[in-house]
Design an enzyme around this catalytic site. Sequence first.
Site, PDB file in Angstrom:
ATOM      1  N   SER A   1      20.207  81.574  76.084  1.00  0.00           N
ATOM      2  CA  SER A   1      20.449  82.833  76.796  1.00  0.00           C
ATOM      3  C   SER A   1      20.342  83.981  75.803  1.00  0.00           C
ATOM      4  O   SER A   1      20.485  83.782  74.588  1.00  0.00           O
ATOM      5  CB  SER A   1      21.868  82.793  77.387  1.00  0.00           C
ATOM      6  OG  SER A   1      22.253  84.061  77.868  1.00  0.00           O
TER       7      SER A   1
ATOM      8  N   TYR B   1      31.243  81.944  76.882  1.00  0.00           N
ATOM      9  CA  TYR B   1      29.871  81.563  77.258  1.00  0.00           C
ATOM     10  C   TYR B   1      28.912  81.900  76.108  1.00  0.00           C
ATOM     11  O   TYR B   1      28.051  81.085  75.746  1.00  0.00           O
ATOM     12  CB  TYR B   1      29.470  82.326  78.534  1.00  0.00           C
ATOM     13  CG  TYR B   1      28.052  82.071  78.992  1.00  0.00           C
ATOM     14  CD1 TYR B   1      27.707  80.883  79.638  1.00  0.00           C
ATOM     15  CD2 TYR B   1      27.051  83.035  78.795  1.00  0.00           C
ATOM     16  CE1 TYR B   1      26.400  80.657  80.069  1.00  0.00           C
ATOM     17  CE2 TYR B   1      25.755  82.819  79.220  1.00  0.00           C
ATOM     18  CZ  TYR B   1      25.425  81.631  79.864  1.00  0.00           C
ATOM     19  OH  TYR B   1      24.132  81.415  80.283  1.00  0.00           O
TER      20      TYR B   1
END
Length: 248
Positions: free
Chosen positions: A138, A152
């Site tokens: 990501s 995250y």
Amino acid sequence: MTSLTGRRVLVVGASSGIGAATAHAAAAAGAHVGLVARRREHLDAVVAGLPGHGHAVAAADVTDPAALVAAVDGLAAELGGLDDVVAAAGVMALGAVADTDPETWRGVLDVNVTGLLATARAALPHLGEGGTVVVLSSMSGRRVASAAGGVYAASKHAAHAVAETLRLEVGPRGVRVTTVAPGFVATDLVAGQDDARAFAGRMHDEGLDPGDVAAAVVHVLGLPPAVVVVEYALQSIRQLGHRPEDAS
Ligand SMILES: NC(=O)c1ccc[n+]([C@@H]2O[C@H](COP(=O)([O-])OP(=O)(O)OC[C@H]3O[C@@H](n4cnc5c(N)ncnc54)[C@H](OP(=O)(O)O)[C@@H]3O)[C@@H](O)[C@H]2O)c1
């Protein structure tokens, strides 16, 4: 258009979102696709919509390494081997570190880090020269964008490190490893979290289409075997504040 004719592509996390779109794009490019995730009925629906033939599904949880090995070995047997693996299974939870139950951290790290390692461990014995591992990380693996997304982001920084490690591990035998790092993508990654509605809304309003990420993955898989894409980071122009429909 990239051709993956005859390649056997394993997609872990294929029941929805980017993984499902990648299964579709790989199949459209001529690959035979093996699909893994927990929700069997979603996998069955995705595989039923794939173009081409010779696809197969297996339900498994990436946090159960033994079950994952059994699923991947079974799919490799059905497909006659594996050429590539796309590690797309992932979860997101939001919250400040001080306010978050440690079980929530464990849930994110178990899937996004340990599950990624387990996916590599299950798939790598099947991959040979010219094979590819794609790790779905990501933009949160490149920088920490918000305090609420910190755990995250930590998991995705680890995903980048796992990909770097795997590249050193399997490069000498001709297997390529690529990190794909998208910004917002319009998926249900944070669905079901009441406190994250606004964030989920931004992912859908400003995010890439899952097919955009799938196209990047297929492009990487289709490059000549001597070419290693280290990282493919991409984000939507909408996430940068541009609204093409407002420009007219
Ligand atoms: N959406 C974004 O904005 C975005 C941005 C950058 C990176 N990513 C990354 O892209 C990847 C795909 O996410 P997505 O956005 O497409 O979300 P998604 O639609 O929720 O897809 C997540 C996939 O992971 C699978 N999965 C989750 N936990 C699993 C487990 N324990 N075992 C096996 N499979 C599991 C899910 O299947 P089951 O629930 O059926 O198991 C599903 O197929 C993730 O790694 C995510 O971090 C997403």
